[in-house]
Each structure stands twice: as structure tokens, then as C-alpha cells.
Design an enzyme around this catalytic site. Structure first.
Site, PDB file in Angstrom:
ATOM      1  CE  LYS A 133      -4.213  -1.762   0.156  1.00 41.51           C
ATOM      2  NZ  LYS A 133      -5.212  -1.506  -0.908  1.00 41.51           N
ATOM      3  CD  GLU A 186     -10.148   3.860   0.706  1.00 40.38           C
ATOM      4  OE1 GLU A 186      -9.366   2.995   0.264  1.00 40.38           O
ATOM      5  OE2 GLU A 186     -10.087   5.063   0.398  1.00 40.38           O
ATOM      6  CB  SER A 235      -0.416  -8.104  -1.286  1.00 36.91           C
ATOM      7  OG  SER A 235      -1.312  -8.862  -0.487  1.00 36.91           O
TER       8      SER A 235
END
Length: 614
Positions: free
Chosen positions: A306, A328, A592
Site C-alpha cells: 500500500k 479509507e 502483498s
């Protein structure tokens, strides 16, 4: 390949146009503002169009926000490198007898265009010796190294059977529009124009070039900007129209801005810790009789992919003069990454998070608060990612000067494209890492989990046009696809609008959202990014659904055999390996994120299993 390769056949198919032999600043500026794809500058002293190498010219060209190509003929490696860095070139174009080794070496610093002089007896198999080239250029063999003003027989291109896209050059003029449009070679990428649009060497007829561009692109098949096939767009309330337009303009400006790219790459390297390793998993490879690598995004600062996107977007926010950042989050990794970068850059940060996710992701909530972010609970609906996004958008509508950092390839255009752009560092690294480990840049299979789909977009990005690379999107089946407790959108969804874009959505016949379910907070979403919707619907990617139980087992298995605790999102991708034919294949699984945030869930399931055994 670098971070900004357009998704051409998947998003917008536009003829790539390069204008070469430029030196006049006024003409360069006008062309750069006209939407031209590439500007070419010749650094060959024997050419009538040789560019003067001076400080003023260097500063001017360095500041151009477009693709810049330097043309060289049999120059030394160090000279090309020096010139490329001095002028901040994005490409180097080689027109001499440069070796494949030189092309490979230069490809570590620039995109490389290898030019060939075509004649009736030219053997196109020589092109196969240059696999490191990003583009080829086929020019007419003449007395001069470019700018001869004559064409070769374009029918000779039928003999080109390689897989590197090419530009067509050599005597192309305003009367060639029809012939160019009829060019149907599968690897024909665009054209390079020069002498036929000159008043004199290095001075271009700009009005003629603009008219030529308009005629050339008038009939070329394209979808609307911001769409992937039928999916995408910007379905937004009127109050958000100006902020979204402002964002799109700013994003288009920074995509090719060298100063911005330098800041972005610097932070990825020195702050995030990139490149992340491509780890060969001996145990998984033995189990599946394949060659399996894990792309270790879990080793990034903050523990997931991210942060690649949050650094890019928050740098953009600062460029736009924004000081109030909102985001969010579901699993909390995007929230933590946003809070982290805001702390680094001294910006206010507010993160919206569903109360169910706040409870199951307590460590990440605590991390966000420690980093100085305000965490706002979303109490509506299922109290998960969908509802956090709803609250963030409501806040944005009421505070349009805010910069909204969306964490996935969802939302109104330009968000899906922008997030994929910043995450594409993943596949960019995979290409050179695979080449180092396997002597080839392309795996046979890439597997990644998909909720909205940001990590998958990053892992797939540089392989979207490589049809030989199979792409697998792994969704959360929850308790089972037909259980009523699932988040497998590509299996259960229909075309609809969610959070500002047209995509596949889990919804009733009346268009009401069906609440999703997944043990993984990051996959607990009733939609899918428009890019992935298109990839799956078009058949370019395949979708696999993995249940909660399968994901838990795969995550625990990796922990025990490799000493790596994966995030539950990543565990879904690992579980999919049991559902794909992998024998003798080279496979990359995008890991991830790390599983620290999911320890309570893992341990609960592990304790239950051990109690049942006892």
C-alpha cells in the site's frame, strides 16, 4: 519498461507519434503542449539536426513534461549515459551497430529504441538479438543516419515475426495517413516523423504536424478516456466535478515530470526499502513441481504494498498544495501507509474505517493513532471497507479542498489509472529480477489476490500486453460462492456503479448492494476495480475464488514451511496454487502483505484445530 507505460489495447488504443530532429525551443514547446507522445533530439555530429549541447538547452529540455528521446549513432556507452542523464531523457534511440549487450546495459537506465535500416534483403531475425529493447524502429536504409526523406517498401514488414513493438519511420508525410491506418501488423506501435514535416533541417512545420496528428487519430478505434473496455469512468456528484478534474490535470502533469519521478523513486528506495526481494520458494516449488517465486511486498516499510501508492498520491497532494489528507481502509494497511507518509510529510490525516474492521484489525488502528492520524469509525451497513469508503466520499463532498487518497484501483477516473501507475513498480522490478534469476523477464503465471485489486494491478501492469503470461485474480469466496456469505465479485456481480466508477458489483436486481463477507478485511468488498473487471470479462485474466478455510490453511502452511506469516489477503493467493495447473511453470505469487495484523484470527483458527485434534 518503466513505471509509466500506457495500457494501450486495454484502455485506449491511440497511435503513438514521435517527432524527431528538434532543436527550436518555440517549436518544442508547442509540440509538447499539443499532446505529442515523444520528442526526439539527435546527438550525432554528422547530422544536420544535431542538437547543441549547452547549459540553456539542457535546462530547457530537462523541464519538459513529456517523453524525450535521444538519438545516437555508434556512441560510447558513457557518452550516452552522460547525455541521457544531463537532458533527463526517458528513451535512448540507437541507430548504429550497437551490440545487444549495450542495449541491455542501457535498459537499466532508460527505455531503449533500437533502430534498423530496412532494405529488400534485410533479415528481420537480427531483431531477435535485442530482447532488452523496449521498442524497435524500422527506418529506410539511406546515405544518412536518419532524415533521408525516403520510404522503404512497407510490405517487407510482413517478414517481421518478433514480439517487440515497433515504430515505423522513413519518409512519412501528410499523404500517408490512409496507408498508416491500414497497417495491421500486430506489433505496429506508431510512427516517427522528421524530414517530411520540415521547413529546413531542425525547423518543423508545426501546423502541418498538428493536422497530420488529427487526421491520423480521427478513425482509430478508442474507448472513452478513463475506461477499460466498458468499465471505468467518473460517476460523481456535481460538487466533486472540479476536484476530480483538478486531480486528473495534476496527475497527467506529474506522470512524466522528471523531478516528481526522482522524488518518488528516492522515497521508494530509501524510505520504503525497495526493491523488494523476489524469493524462490523451494518448498512450494517442490510441492507443485514448478518454479515458484514470492514477490515480497510484505517486506516494505509498513508491511504491505500500500505504501507504494500512498507515497505517490501524497507527493501529488503536496504538488497541488493540499494539506488535509483523508483515506479509507479495510485491513488497515492502507490506513497505516497513509498515516505514515502524512507523518513523514507533516500533513493532517483522517482515516475512515468500519467498526467491524477496527475490531478485527486492532493493531493497525493503534498504529494509525500512534502516527498521529484521526481514525473515524464507519457505523453503517456491514461496517467494513464499503462503508468506510462511503463515509470518506461523504466527507470529501463536504470538504472538496481535501485530498482523498484512495487505496485501490477503484473510484472515479483518474484513481484506477493513478493507483495502478504508482503500484506498477512491483511488476517493473519483477521483470529485471526474473531475468537475473531465470534469464527471462516473463513468468508463465502471475497470481495475486483481488478485492479492489491494487496489488494485482501492480503485479500485472508490465505484463498486460504479454499474452503468454497467464494472470490469475484470486477473490474471497468467504463461506462459499453460493453461501450468501461471499465477496467473489467477478463470480456473483453484475454491471453497476460503485464508488464513482462502472464495474462489476454484487447487487440485487434493484441495484442495492449485497453485503460481502470475507475473513480477510482487505477483500471484504462488494465490487472490483474496473481494470480487473475488464481483464476478467475479456478473458485476459482468470478469476479463482478461495474460501476462508482454504486461505487460513494456506497461510498457516506457508508459515510452517517457509517461516513467512502472510496477510490473510495474500493467503488467498497462495491457496489458489492448488487450483491451477502449475507443473513445469515459472510462477510469481504477489505476497502483498505480512500477517502481523491477522495473528489473532490465525491463532483462533489454529487453537480450534488443535483442540479438535486433541
Amino acid at each position: 519498461m518503466d513505471l509509466i507505460k500506457p495500457l494501450q489495447s486495454l484502455k485506449v488504443r491511440i497511435m503513438l507519434i514521435k517527432v524527431c530532429g528538434l532543436s527550436e525551443e518555440s517549436e518544442i514547446t508547442e509540440l509538447a503542449n499539443s499532446g505529442i507522445d515523444m520528442l526526439g533530439f539527435i546527438f550525432h555530429k554528422a547530422s544536420r539536426r544535431n542538437l547543441n549541447y549547452d547549459e540553456a538547452k539542457g535546462a530547457f529540455i530537462r523541464n519538459l513534461a513529456c517523453e524525450k528521446v535521444g538519438v545516437f549513432v555508434n556512441e560510447e556507452f558513457d557518452y550516452i549515459l552522460q547525455t541521457g542523464f544531463y537532458f533527463s531523457l526517458t528513451h535512448v534511440q540507437l541507430h548504429g551497430n550497437e551490440s545487444p549487450g549495450m542495449v541491455q546495459a542501457l535498459s537499466r537506465y532508460f527505455k531503449v529504441i533500437k533502430a534498423f535500416s530496412i532494405h529488400s534483403k534485410f533479415d528481420f531475425r537480427v531483431c531477435d538479438l535485442y530482447p532488452s529493447a523496449d521498442l524497435l524502429l524500422f527506418d529506410t536504409k539511406g546515405d544518412l543516419a536518419g532524415g533521408n526523406g525516403t520510404q522503404f517498401d512497407w510490405k517487407l514488414l510482413d517478414s517481421y515475426q518478433g514480439d517487440i513493438p515497433f515504430l515505423l519511420s522513413g519518409g512519412i508525410g501528410k499523404n500517408d495517413v490512409k496507408a498508416i491506418k491500414e497497417m495491421n501488423h500486430p506489433f505496429f506501435e506508431g510512427i516517427d516523423v522528421n524530414s517530411k514535416f520540415e521547413i529546413e533541417p531542425s525547423r518543423k512545420n508545426i501546423p502541418e504536424i498538428k493536422t497530420f496528428m488529427e487526421e491520423l487519430n480521427k478513425s482509430i478505434s478508442k474507448t472513452r478516456k478513463g475506461y477499460y473496455g466498458e468499465f471505468g469512468g467518473a460517476y460523481i456528484p456535481e460538487l466533486l466535478y472540479n476536484p476530480v478534474q483538478e486531480l486528473e490535470t495534476a496527475f497527467e502533469r506529474i506522470k512524466t515530470n522528471e523531478e516528481f519521478k526522482s522524488k518518488f523513486k528516492h522515497l521508494l528506495r530509501d524510505y520504503v526499502g525497495r526493491p523488494t526481494p523476489l524469493y524462490f520458494s523451494n518448498k512450494l516449488s517442490e510441492k507443485h513441481d514448478a518454479t515458484i517465486f514470492l514477490k515480497r511486498e510484505d517486506l516494505n516499510h509498513t508491511g504491505a504494498h500500500k505504501i507504494n501508492n500512498t507515497i505517490g498520491q501524497i507527493l501529488l497532494a503536496k504538488e497541488m498544495g493540499k494539506t488535509n489528507i483523508i483515506a479509507e481502509t479495510g485491513a488497515g494497511q492502507h490506513g497505516v501507509a497513509t498515516a505514515t507518509v502524512c507523518a513523514l510529510m507533516g500533513l493532517d490525516c483522517t482515516v475512515f474505517m468500519g467498526t467491524v474492521d477496527m475490531e478485527r484489525q486492532k493493531p493497525n488502528v493503534q498504529r494509525m493513532k500512534m502516527l498521529g492520524a484521526k481514525v473515524v469509525p464507519a457505523e453503517s451497513g456491514s461496517k467494513t471497507l464499503k462503508d468506510a469508503t462511503n463515509e470518506a466520499i461523504r466527507y470529501w463532498i463536504n470538504n472538496p479542498s481535501t485530498f482523498y487518497v484512495i487505496g485501490s484501483v477503484v473510484g472515479p477516473h483518474p484513481y484506477p489509472e493513478m493507483v495502478a501507475h504508482f503500484q506498477s513498480v512491483i511488476s517493473e522490478e519483477m521483470r529485471f529480477q526474473l531475468q537475473e534469476k531465470t534469464q527471462k523477464m516473463n513468468p508463465d503465471i502471475i497470481v495475486a489476490c483481488v478485492g479492489g485489486g491494487s496489488n494485482a494491478a501492480g503485479a500485472f501492469y508490465h505484463y498486460l500486453e504479454e499474452d503468454a503470461v497467464a494472470l490469475y485474480c484470486v477473490e474471497a469466496a468467504g463461506l462459499g460462492i453460493d453461501s450468501g456469505k461471499s465477496a467473489a465479485t467477478s463470480h456473483l456481480g453484475t454491471v453497476g456503479i460503485i464508488h464513482g466508477s462502472k464495474s462489476l458489483v454484487m447487487q440485487t436486481d434493484n441495484g442495492q448492494i449485497i453485503e460481502p463477507h470475507s475473513i480477510s478485511a482487505g477483500l471484504d468488498y462488494p465490487g472490483i476495480g474496473p481494470l480487473h473487471a475488464h481483464l476478467i470479462k475479456s478473458g485476459r485474466a482468470k478469476s479463482i475464488a478461495v474460501t476462508d478455510a482454504e486461505a487460513i490453511k494456506a497461510g498457516l502452511d506457508l508459515t510452517r514451511i517457509e517461516g513467512i506469516i502472510p496477510a490473510l489477503e495474500s493467503a488467498h493467493a497462495l491457496a489458489a496454487l492448488d487450483k491451477i495447473e502449475l507443473k513445469n511453470k515459472t510462477v510469481v505469487v504477489n505476497l502483498s502483505g505480512r500477517g502481523d495484523k491477522d495473528l489473532e484470527t490465525y491463532l483462533t483458527k489454529l487453537n480450534l484445530a488443535e483442540n479438535e485434534i486433541e
